[in-house]
Design a protein around this motif. Structure first.
Motif, short mmCIF file in Angstrom:
data_model
loop_
_atom_site.label_atom_id
_atom_site.label_comp_id
_atom_site.label_asym_id
_atom_site.label_seq_id
_atom_site.Cartn_x
_atom_site.Cartn_y
_atom_site.Cartn_z
N LEU A 89 29.11 31.00 32.01
CA LEU A 89 28.09 31.67 32.99
C LEU A 89 28.07 33.33 32.93
N ARG A 90 29.44 33.59 33.04
CA ARG A 90 29.52 35.05 33.22
C ARG A 90 29.18 35.68 31.67
N ASN A 91 29.58 35.09 30.70
CA ASN A 91 29.25 35.58 29.46
C ASN A 91 27.80 35.66 28.99
N LEU A 92 27.05 34.75 29.84
CA LEU A 92 25.68 34.67 29.72
C LEU A 92 24.98 35.58 30.63
N GLY A 93 25.71 36.50 31.43
CA GLY A 93 25.00 37.36 32.44
C GLY A 93 24.67 36.76 33.83
N ARG A 94 25.14 35.50 34.08
CA ARG A 94 24.62 34.76 35.14
C ARG A 94 25.76 34.73 36.28
N PHE A 95 25.96 36.06 36.52
CA PHE A 95 27.09 36.22 37.48
C PHE A 95 27.17 35.57 38.90
N ASP A 96 25.92 35.61 39.48
CA ASP A 96 26.15 34.73 40.98
C ASP A 96 26.41 33.47 40.86
N GLU A 97 25.79 32.67 39.63
CA GLU A 97 26.29 31.30 39.38
C GLU A 97 27.79 31.19 39.09
N LEU A 121 37.37 38.55 36.41
CA LEU A 121 36.68 39.08 35.21
C LEU A 121 35.15 39.08 35.74
N THR A 122 34.82 37.86 36.57
CA THR A 122 33.33 37.76 36.85
C THR A 122 32.96 38.79 37.68
N LEU A 123 33.80 39.09 38.74
CA LEU A 123 33.64 40.05 40.07
C LEU A 123 33.38 41.60 39.09
N HIS A 124 34.37 41.69 38.04
CA HIS A 124 34.29 43.02 37.42
C HIS A 124 33.05 43.06 36.56
N ALA A 125 32.59 42.04 35.82
CA ALA A 125 31.22 42.13 35.20
C ALA A 125 30.08 42.08 36.21
N ALA A 126 30.26 41.64 37.26
CA ALA A 126 29.14 41.80 38.41
C ALA A 126 29.17 43.18 39.14
N GLY A 127 29.91 44.20 38.54
CA GLY A 127 30.21 45.20 39.40
C GLY A 127 31.07 45.48 40.38
N LYS A 128 31.47 44.51 40.77
CA LYS A 128 32.52 44.19 42.19
C LYS A 128 33.71 44.69 41.79
N ASN A 129 33.99 45.70 41.50
CA ASN A 129 35.01 46.24 40.90
C ASN A 129 36.34 46.26 41.99
N ASP A 130 36.04 46.66 43.11
CA ASP A 130 36.81 46.52 44.11
C ASP A 130 37.59 45.10 44.41
N LYS A 131 36.74 44.23 44.53
CA LYS A 131 36.95 42.83 44.94
C LYS A 131 37.72 42.23 43.55
N ALA A 132 37.50 42.67 42.12
CA ALA A 132 37.96 42.03 41.16
C ALA A 132 39.62 42.73 41.20
N LEU A 133 39.85 43.84 41.45
CA LEU A 133 41.00 44.35 41.39
C LEU A 133 41.84 43.87 42.72
N ALA A 134 41.03 43.70 43.97
CA ALA A 134 41.82 42.95 44.85
C ALA A 134 42.29 41.63 44.68
N THR A 135 41.39 40.72 43.85
CA THR A 135 41.92 39.44 43.26
C THR A 135 43.03 39.37 42.38
N LEU A 136 43.02 40.32 41.57
CA LEU A 136 44.28 40.44 40.54
C LEU A 136 45.60 41.04 41.39
N LEU A 137 45.84 41.89 42.48
CA LEU A 137 46.67 42.51 43.24
C LEU A 137 47.26 41.22 43.88
N LEU A 138 46.51 39.96 44.50
CA LEU A 138 46.79 38.91 45.10
C LEU A 138 47.54 38.07 44.05
N VAL A 139 47.04 37.95 42.90
CA VAL A 139 47.77 37.00 41.73
C VAL A 139 49.26 37.89 41.47
N ILE A 140 49.22 39.16 41.32
CA ILE A 140 50.45 39.85 41.25
C ILE A 140 51.41 39.45 42.18
N ALA A 141 50.89 39.80 43.59
CA ALA A 141 51.78 39.62 44.86
C ALA A 141 52.20 38.24 44.74
#
Length: 167
Positions: A89-97, A121-141
Protein backbone atom coordinates in the motif's frame (compact mmCIF):
# COMPACT_ATOMS: atom_id res chain seq x y z
CA UNK A 1 -11.60 -27.47 -0.58
CA UNK A 2 -9.54 -26.76 2.50
CA UNK A 3 -8.31 -23.47 3.86
CA UNK A 4 -5.79 -25.20 6.09
CA UNK A 5 -2.09 -25.55 5.60
CA UNK A 6 -1.58 -29.29 5.40
CA UNK A 7 1.96 -30.67 5.58
CA UNK A 8 1.70 -31.56 1.88
CA UNK A 9 0.58 -28.07 0.90
CA UNK A 10 3.30 -26.51 3.09
CA UNK A 11 5.92 -28.65 1.32
CA UNK A 12 4.58 -27.63 -2.09
CA UNK A 13 4.60 -23.95 -1.14
CA UNK A 14 8.16 -24.28 0.14
CA UNK A 15 9.18 -25.98 -3.11
CA UNK A 16 7.75 -23.13 -5.19
CA UNK A 17 9.26 -20.49 -2.94
CA UNK A 18 12.71 -22.13 -3.00
CA UNK A 19 12.81 -21.94 -6.81
CA UNK A 20 11.93 -18.24 -6.86
CA UNK A 21 14.13 -16.00 -9.00
CA UNK A 22 13.54 -12.36 -8.10
CA UNK A 23 14.86 -11.31 -11.52
CA UNK A 24 12.29 -13.51 -13.31
CA UNK A 25 9.13 -14.00 -11.29
CA UNK A 26 7.06 -15.36 -14.19
CA UNK A 27 7.67 -19.04 -13.36
CA UNK A 28 6.96 -18.45 -9.65
CA UNK A 29 3.73 -16.60 -10.43
CA UNK A 30 2.67 -19.42 -12.76
CA UNK A 31 3.54 -22.02 -10.09
CA UNK A 32 1.45 -20.33 -7.42
CA UNK A 33 -1.43 -19.46 -9.77
CA UNK A 34 -1.61 -23.17 -10.72
CA UNK A 35 -1.49 -24.13 -7.04
CA UNK A 36 -4.32 -21.67 -6.38
CA UNK A 37 -6.43 -23.33 -9.08
CA UNK A 38 -5.93 -26.60 -7.19
CA UNK A 39 -6.62 -24.99 -3.79
CA UNK A 40 -9.16 -22.21 -4.48
CA UNK A 41 -9.44 -19.58 -1.77
CA UNK A 42 -6.77 -21.20 0.41
CA UNK A 43 -5.39 -18.20 2.35
CA UNK A 44 -1.84 -19.58 2.41
CA UNK A 45 -1.79 -19.96 -1.37
CA UNK A 46 -3.48 -16.58 -1.88
CA UNK A 47 -0.72 -15.04 0.24
CA UNK A 48 1.98 -16.66 -1.89
CA UNK A 49 0.33 -15.56 -5.14
CA UNK A 50 0.16 -12.01 -3.78
CA UNK A 51 3.77 -12.14 -2.67
CA UNK A 52 4.84 -13.35 -6.10
CA UNK A 53 3.09 -10.50 -7.87
CA UNK A 54 4.48 -8.08 -5.27
CA UNK A 55 8.05 -9.28 -5.83
CA UNK A 56 7.52 -8.92 -9.58
CA UNK A 57 6.61 -5.25 -9.06
CA UNK A 58 2.92 -5.80 -9.75
CA UNK A 59 1.79 -4.29 -6.46
CA UNK A 60 -1.73 -3.37 -7.60
CA UNK A 61 -2.41 -7.00 -8.46
CA UNK A 62 -0.83 -8.22 -5.20
CA UNK A 63 -3.16 -6.12 -3.02
CA UNK A 64 -6.26 -8.12 -3.86
CA UNK A 65 -4.59 -11.43 -3.04
CA UNK A 66 -3.35 -10.11 0.29
CA UNK A 67 -6.81 -8.80 1.14
CA UNK A 68 -8.40 -12.15 0.32
CA UNK A 69 -5.75 -14.07 2.28
CA UNK A 70 -5.66 -12.07 5.51
CA UNK A 71 -8.97 -13.15 7.11
CA UNK A 72 -7.88 -16.81 6.95
CA UNK A 73 -4.31 -16.39 8.17
CA UNK A 74 -2.94 -16.62 11.70
CA UNK A 75 0.41 -16.48 13.42
CA UNK A 76 3.64 -15.84 11.58
CA UNK A 77 2.10 -16.10 8.11
CA UNK A 78 -0.48 -13.46 9.02
CA UNK A 79 2.26 -11.19 10.39
CA UNK A 80 4.26 -11.51 7.17
CA UNK A 81 1.17 -10.91 5.04
CA UNK A 82 0.28 -7.78 7.03
CA UNK A 83 3.82 -6.46 6.58
CA UNK A 84 3.82 -7.10 2.85
CA UNK A 85 0.30 -5.71 2.44
CA UNK A 86 1.14 -2.53 4.36
CA UNK A 87 4.37 -2.12 2.43
CA UNK A 88 2.60 -2.63 -0.89
CA UNK A 89 0.00 0.00 0.00
CA UNK A 90 2.90 2.38 0.78
CA UNK A 91 4.50 1.62 -2.58
CA UNK A 92 1.18 2.46 -4.25
CA UNK A 93 1.08 5.83 -2.43
CA UNK A 94 -1.87 4.75 -0.26
CA UNK A 95 -0.21 6.04 2.91
CA UNK A 96 -3.25 6.37 5.16
CA UNK A 97 -4.30 2.79 4.41
CA UNK A 98 -0.74 1.59 4.90
CA UNK A 99 -0.45 3.35 8.25
CA UNK A 100 -3.77 1.85 9.37
CA UNK A 101 -2.52 -1.63 8.46
CA UNK A 102 0.75 -1.09 10.34
CA UNK A 103 -0.99 0.42 13.37
CA UNK A 104 -3.27 -2.61 13.69
CA UNK A 105 -0.47 -5.06 12.85
CA UNK A 106 1.86 -3.56 15.48
CA UNK A 107 -0.94 -3.84 18.05
CA UNK A 108 -1.53 -7.47 17.05
CA UNK A 109 2.21 -8.32 16.96
CA UNK A 110 3.88 -5.89 19.39
CA UNK A 111 7.06 -7.99 19.44
CA UNK A 112 7.62 -7.58 15.68
CA UNK A 113 10.56 -5.31 14.96
CA UNK A 114 10.09 -5.65 11.20
CA UNK A 115 6.53 -4.30 11.41
CA UNK A 116 7.78 -1.25 13.30
CA UNK A 117 10.58 -0.65 10.78
CA UNK A 118 8.20 -0.87 7.82
CA UNK A 119 5.72 1.36 9.65
CA UNK A 120 8.57 3.89 9.93
CA UNK A 121 9.12 3.66 6.18
CA UNK A 122 5.44 4.46 5.60
CA UNK A 123 5.57 7.35 8.07
CA UNK A 124 8.58 8.72 6.19
CA UNK A 125 6.93 8.28 2.80
CA UNK A 126 3.84 10.07 4.14
CA UNK A 127 6.00 13.03 5.16
CA UNK A 128 5.79 12.25 8.87
CA UNK A 129 9.55 12.23 9.32
CA UNK A 130 9.54 13.02 13.04
CA UNK A 131 7.26 10.08 13.79
CA UNK A 132 9.30 7.83 11.47
CA UNK A 133 12.52 8.67 13.30
CA UNK A 134 10.78 8.25 16.68
CA UNK A 135 9.64 4.76 15.66
CA UNK A 136 13.16 3.76 14.63
CA UNK A 137 14.67 5.23 17.80
CA UNK A 138 12.37 3.01 19.86
CA UNK A 139 13.39 -0.06 17.85
CA UNK A 140 17.01 0.84 18.58
CA UNK A 141 16.36 1.43 22.28
CA UNK A 142 14.42 -1.82 22.54
CA UNK A 143 16.67 -4.09 20.51
CA UNK A 144 20.24 -2.85 20.20
CA UNK A 145 22.12 -4.47 23.04
CA UNK A 146 25.28 -2.44 23.36
CA UNK A 147 26.79 -0.63 26.30
CA UNK A 148 26.77 2.61 24.35
CA UNK A 149 23.07 2.44 23.51
CA UNK A 150 22.14 1.29 27.01
CA UNK A 151 24.06 4.24 28.51
CA UNK A 152 21.94 6.68 26.51
CA UNK A 153 18.70 4.67 26.46
CA UNK A 154 16.75 7.20 28.54
CA UNK A 155 17.85 10.03 26.23
CA UNK A 156 17.00 7.99 23.13
CA UNK A 157 13.54 7.22 24.50
CA UNK A 158 13.06 10.86 25.54
CA UNK A 159 13.94 12.05 22.06
CA UNK A 160 11.65 9.43 20.54
CA UNK A 161 8.79 10.66 22.73
CA UNK A 162 9.52 14.28 21.83
CA UNK A 163 9.62 13.52 18.08
CA UNK A 164 6.49 11.38 18.20
CA UNK A 165 4.56 14.24 19.76
CA UNK A 166 5.62 17.02 17.40
CA UNK A 167 2.80 18.52 15.30
Amino acid sequence: MTTELTPELAATIEEGFSKRDRANMGPTIAFFEKLLSEHPDNPHVLYEVGGSYDTAGLEEKAVGYYERALPGLTGETRRKCLLQYGSTLRNLGRFDESLAVFKDACAEYPESDSLRVFKALTLHAAGKNDKALATLLLVIADKVDSAEIKRYEAAIRGNADYLANLG
